[in-house]
Design an enzyme around this catalytic site. Sequence first.
Site, mmCIF file in Angstrom:
data_model
loop_
_atom_site.group_PDB
_atom_site.id
_atom_site.type_symbol
_atom_site.label_atom_id
_atom_site.label_comp_id
_atom_site.label_asym_id
_atom_site.label_seq_id
_atom_site.Cartn_x
_atom_site.Cartn_y
_atom_site.Cartn_z
ATOM 1 N N GLU A 82 58.463 41.419 -15.602
ATOM 2 C CA GLU A 82 58.530 42.599 -16.470
ATOM 3 C C GLU A 82 59.372 43.699 -15.835
ATOM 4 O O GLU A 82 59.843 44.604 -16.532
ATOM 5 C CB GLU A 82 57.125 43.124 -16.774
ATOM 6 C CG GLU A 82 56.366 42.305 -17.794
ATOM 7 C CD GLU A 82 56.959 42.367 -19.192
ATOM 8 O OE1 GLU A 82 57.100 43.473 -19.735
ATOM 9 O OE2 GLU A 82 57.297 41.302 -19.745
ATOM 10 N N THR A 105 56.442 41.204 -10.837
ATOM 11 C CA THR A 105 56.517 40.572 -12.155
ATOM 12 C C THR A 105 57.918 40.596 -12.748
ATOM 13 O O THR A 105 58.688 41.537 -12.510
ATOM 14 C CB THR A 105 55.556 41.307 -13.119
ATOM 15 O OG1 THR A 105 55.872 40.946 -14.464
ATOM 16 C CG2 THR A 105 55.656 42.818 -13.017
ATOM 17 N N LYS A 162 54.362 48.656 -11.761
ATOM 18 C CA LYS A 162 54.674 47.521 -10.885
ATOM 19 C C LYS A 162 55.978 47.753 -10.106
ATOM 20 O O LYS A 162 56.171 47.194 -9.028
ATOM 21 C CB LYS A 162 54.757 46.228 -11.704
ATOM 22 C CG LYS A 162 53.392 45.697 -12.168
ATOM 23 C CD LYS A 162 52.667 44.979 -11.036
ATOM 24 C CE LYS A 162 51.410 44.294 -11.509
ATOM 25 N NZ LYS A 162 50.735 43.506 -10.469
HETATM 26 P P1 NAP Z 1 44.380 38.790 -14.925
HETATM 27 O O1 NAP Z 1 43.846 37.459 -15.335
HETATM 28 O O2 NAP Z 1 44.434 39.914 -15.890
HETATM 29 O O3 NAP Z 1 43.522 39.254 -13.645
HETATM 30 C C1 NAP Z 1 43.593 40.557 -13.148
HETATM 31 C C2 NAP Z 1 42.520 40.715 -12.087
HETATM 32 O O4 NAP Z 1 42.566 42.056 -11.583
HETATM 33 C C3 NAP Z 1 41.089 40.509 -12.616
HETATM 34 O O5 NAP Z 1 40.339 39.863 -11.605
HETATM 35 C C4 NAP Z 1 40.592 41.934 -12.802
HETATM 36 O O6 NAP Z 1 39.187 42.082 -12.707
HETATM 37 C C5 NAP Z 1 41.238 42.603 -11.589
HETATM 38 N N1 NAP Z 1 41.313 44.050 -11.670
HETATM 39 C C6 NAP Z 1 41.781 44.820 -12.681
HETATM 40 N N2 NAP Z 1 41.691 46.125 -12.355
HETATM 41 C C7 NAP Z 1 41.138 46.171 -11.120
HETATM 42 C C8 NAP Z 1 40.772 47.218 -10.233
HETATM 43 N N3 NAP Z 1 40.957 48.500 -10.558
HETATM 44 N N4 NAP Z 1 40.234 46.908 -9.016
HETATM 45 C C9 NAP Z 1 40.019 45.615 -8.665
HETATM 46 N N5 NAP Z 1 40.329 44.565 -9.471
HETATM 47 C C10 NAP Z 1 40.882 44.853 -10.677
HETATM 48 O O7 NAP Z 1 45.852 38.636 -14.314
HETATM 49 P P2 NAP Z 1 46.602 37.317 -13.785
HETATM 50 O O8 NAP Z 1 47.331 36.713 -14.909
HETATM 51 O O9 NAP Z 1 45.677 36.532 -12.943
HETATM 52 O O10 NAP Z 1 47.720 38.000 -12.866
HETATM 53 C C11 NAP Z 1 47.472 38.287 -11.481
HETATM 54 C C12 NAP Z 1 48.426 39.364 -11.009
HETATM 55 O O11 NAP Z 1 49.770 38.925 -11.181
HETATM 56 C C13 NAP Z 1 48.349 40.683 -11.760
HETATM 57 O O12 NAP Z 1 48.626 41.704 -10.854
HETATM 58 C C14 NAP Z 1 49.457 40.598 -12.796
HETATM 59 O O13 NAP Z 1 49.896 41.888 -13.151
HETATM 60 C C15 NAP Z 1 50.494 39.829 -12.012
HETATM 61 N N6 NAP Z 1 51.404 38.982 -12.784
HETATM 62 C C16 NAP Z 1 50.930 38.101 -13.704
HETATM 63 C C17 NAP Z 1 51.796 37.259 -14.363
HETATM 64 C C18 NAP Z 1 51.312 36.235 -15.364
HETATM 65 O O14 NAP Z 1 52.138 35.726 -16.143
HETATM 66 N N7 NAP Z 1 50.044 35.873 -15.360
HETATM 67 C C19 NAP Z 1 53.177 37.323 -14.080
HETATM 68 C C20 NAP Z 1 53.623 38.219 -13.119
HETATM 69 C C21 NAP Z 1 52.731 39.029 -12.466
HETATM 70 P P3 NAP Z 1 38.211 41.893 -13.991
HETATM 71 O O15 NAP Z 1 37.963 40.403 -14.070
HETATM 72 O O16 NAP Z 1 37.020 42.673 -13.595
HETATM 73 O O17 NAP Z 1 38.961 42.448 -15.167
HETATM 74 O O1 F7E Z 2 53.329 38.562 -24.440
HETATM 75 C C1 F7E Z 2 54.851 38.672 -27.788
HETATM 76 C C2 F7E Z 2 54.835 39.955 -26.970
HETATM 77 O O2 F7E Z 2 51.121 39.447 -23.720
HETATM 78 C C3 F7E Z 2 54.459 37.728 -24.425
HETATM 79 C C4 F7E Z 2 51.445 39.457 -18.329
HETATM 80 O O3 F7E Z 2 50.812 38.437 -17.606
HETATM 81 O O4 F7E Z 2 53.525 38.284 -18.311
HETATM 82 C C5 F7E Z 2 52.560 38.861 -19.158
HETATM 83 O O5 F7E Z 2 53.131 39.884 -19.959
HETATM 84 C C6 F7E Z 2 55.359 38.047 -25.601
HETATM 85 C C7 F7E Z 2 55.680 39.536 -25.773
HETATM 86 O O6 F7E Z 2 52.782 38.541 -21.999
HETATM 87 C C8 F7E Z 2 51.839 38.679 -29.790
HETATM 88 O O7 F7E Z 2 55.366 41.036 -27.735
HETATM 89 C C9 F7E Z 2 53.950 38.336 -30.104
HETATM 90 O O8 F7E Z 2 57.039 39.684 -26.071
HETATM 91 O O9 F7E Z 2 51.613 36.983 -23.445
HETATM 92 P P1 F7E Z 2 52.115 38.366 -23.425
HETATM 93 P P2 F7E Z 2 53.805 39.589 -21.385
HETATM 94 O O10 F7E Z 2 53.835 40.861 -22.112
HETATM 95 O O11 F7E Z 2 55.091 38.873 -21.205
HETATM 96 C C10 F7E Z 2 54.159 39.203 -17.402
HETATM 97 C C11 F7E Z 2 55.137 38.446 -16.556
HETATM 98 C C12 F7E Z 2 53.173 40.005 -16.636
HETATM 99 O O12 F7E Z 2 53.459 40.434 -15.519
HETATM 100 C C13 F7E Z 2 51.998 40.500 -17.366
HETATM 101 O O13 F7E Z 2 50.950 40.839 -16.452
HETATM 102 O O14 F7E Z 2 54.672 37.663 -26.799
HETATM 103 N N1 F7E Z 2 53.782 38.603 -28.784
HETATM 104 N N2 F7E Z 2 52.774 38.392 -30.740
HETATM 105 C C14 F7E Z 2 52.478 38.806 -28.552
HETATM 106 N N3 F7E Z 2 51.830 39.076 -27.403
HETATM 107 C C15 F7E Z 2 50.471 39.224 -27.486
HETATM 108 N N4 F7E Z 2 49.796 39.469 -26.338
HETATM 109 N N5 F7E Z 2 49.808 39.125 -28.688
HETATM 110 C C16 F7E Z 2 50.438 38.856 -29.870
HETATM 111 O O15 F7E Z 2 49.814 38.790 -30.925
#
Ligand code: NAP
Ligand code: F7E
Length: 356
Positions: free
Chosen positions: A132, A130, A158
């Site tokens: 992050e 990520t 991560k």
């Molecule tokens: P998400 O919608 O939160 O999905 C996470 C998945 O992981 C869900 O299916 C969840 O199951 C499962 N999970 C959580 N804990 C688990 C465990 N202990 N054992 C087995 N499964 C488990 O996340 P996403 O946005 O699809 O992201 C996919 C991956 O990419 C994650 O690893 C995330 O950290 C990473 N990532 C996401 C982003 C982004 O912007 N979306 C960016 C960079 C990296 P449940 O449905 O049961 O909760």
């Molecule tokens: O926040 C700000 C918050 O929760 C984005 C995950 O998929 O992407 C995701 O992480 C920004 C942050 O995503 C609210 O403070 C303001 O600066 O949508 P977010 P994230 O933290 O960037 C990365 C790449 C991953 O890997 C993660 O799994 O938005 N923000 N106000 C808020 N965020 C939330 N959630 N809620 C608010 O009310």
Amino acid sequence: MKKALITGVTGQDGSYLVELLLDKGYEVFGIKRRSSSFNTQRIDHIYKDKHLGDNNLHLIYGDVCDSLNISRIISEVQPDEIYNLAAQSHVAVSFETPEYTANADALGTLRILEAIKNSKREIKFYQASTSELYGGITAESLNEESLFTPRSPYAVAKLYSYWITVNYREAYNMFACNGILFNHESPRRGETFVTRKVTRGLARIFYGLDQNLYMGNLDASRDWGHAKDYVYAMWLMLQQEKPEDFCISTGIKTNIRDFIKLAASKMGFEIEFKGHGLEEVGYVSNIITNDSKLIKGQEIIKIDKAYFRPLEVNELVGDSSKAKEKLNWSPKISLEQICEEMVAQDMMIQQKLLKD
Ligand code: NAP
Ligand code: F7E
């Protein structure tokens, strides 16, 4: 027929990846967690009841915190490719549940890599790394060479996964890749991530179901792409001659305030902001549509300090030149299109709630 195993299949990315892999002719095995309530909404449209006919998607109960379970699944399925998407993926939540986050997001990866190693099979591995990881770094654009300075328990967990993936690749000659993905969104995004919170929250206010949407730090900026484009990059990484790590991003950053304005404009009204800090409000400055319950001047966006994080990642913007050059990958879907798609879906859901 190639076999793929996906952890986190019920999540946003898992659901798009299943669609892509089935389309490419794979047999797909997805690990889902046991839950007291239904948790397969994102893949219900794909998963067919086995009793009703042929089906190349199989769901298996499992948890990346359970090494015996993970080893058994890998030895039974004997996949060609594993995509490790399972994670406690919410950054703010990781400050509340740091130990669980480390168990799932860090040790979960180790458990899978160890099971692959012990299987003695040539299994390709994708790790969901990520943006992050970069955390506190402020750079014009971040790439595979940029420093990692994680700023949350999520990012630290991560970081372990990133390095253990590199370590198993180098030590055991495994085909293991990190996709360093910047934020990616879609109508299937979880409702508490900021883009979906905004599109859902504004749709509820539009139809008079809520009066306010409470937000955190509006100054943060992110580089937002579409999940559908990003799962294609995951697959491409595992089709290369040799395993490498890739940054996946759009290269365009947008702040939260501007995303709120964009979502409002897709619904047919305008929002302006006034005030500072916790006193800042977003109000309706213009209404173009006739269908809403909105009133001009209505203060709808408010700030709640509960949504601020102990440490913030202020801005992230990526440079995907390597992916463009080596994977021939570039994002196809713009933020405008993503927002439009999310708004359309959330308006439909909220309108239906109103009718019910
Ligand atoms: P998400 O919608 O939160 O999905 C996470 C998945 O992981 C869900 O299916 C969840 O199951 C499962 N999970 C959580 N804990 C688990 C465990 N202990 N054992 C087995 N499964 C488990 O996340 P996403 O946005 O699809 O992201 C996919 C991956 O990419 C994650 O690893 C995330 O950290 C990473 N990532 C996401 C982003 C982004 O912007 N979306 C960016 C960079 C990296 P449940 O449905 O049961 O909760
Ligand atoms: O926040 C700000 C918050 O929760 C984005 C995950 O998929 O992407 C995701 O992480 C920004 C942050 O995503 C609210 O403070 C303001 O600066 O949508 P977010 P994230 O933290 O960037 C990365 C790449 C991953 O890997 C993660 O799994 O938005 N923000 N106000 C808020 N965020 C939330 N959630 N809620 C608010 O009310």
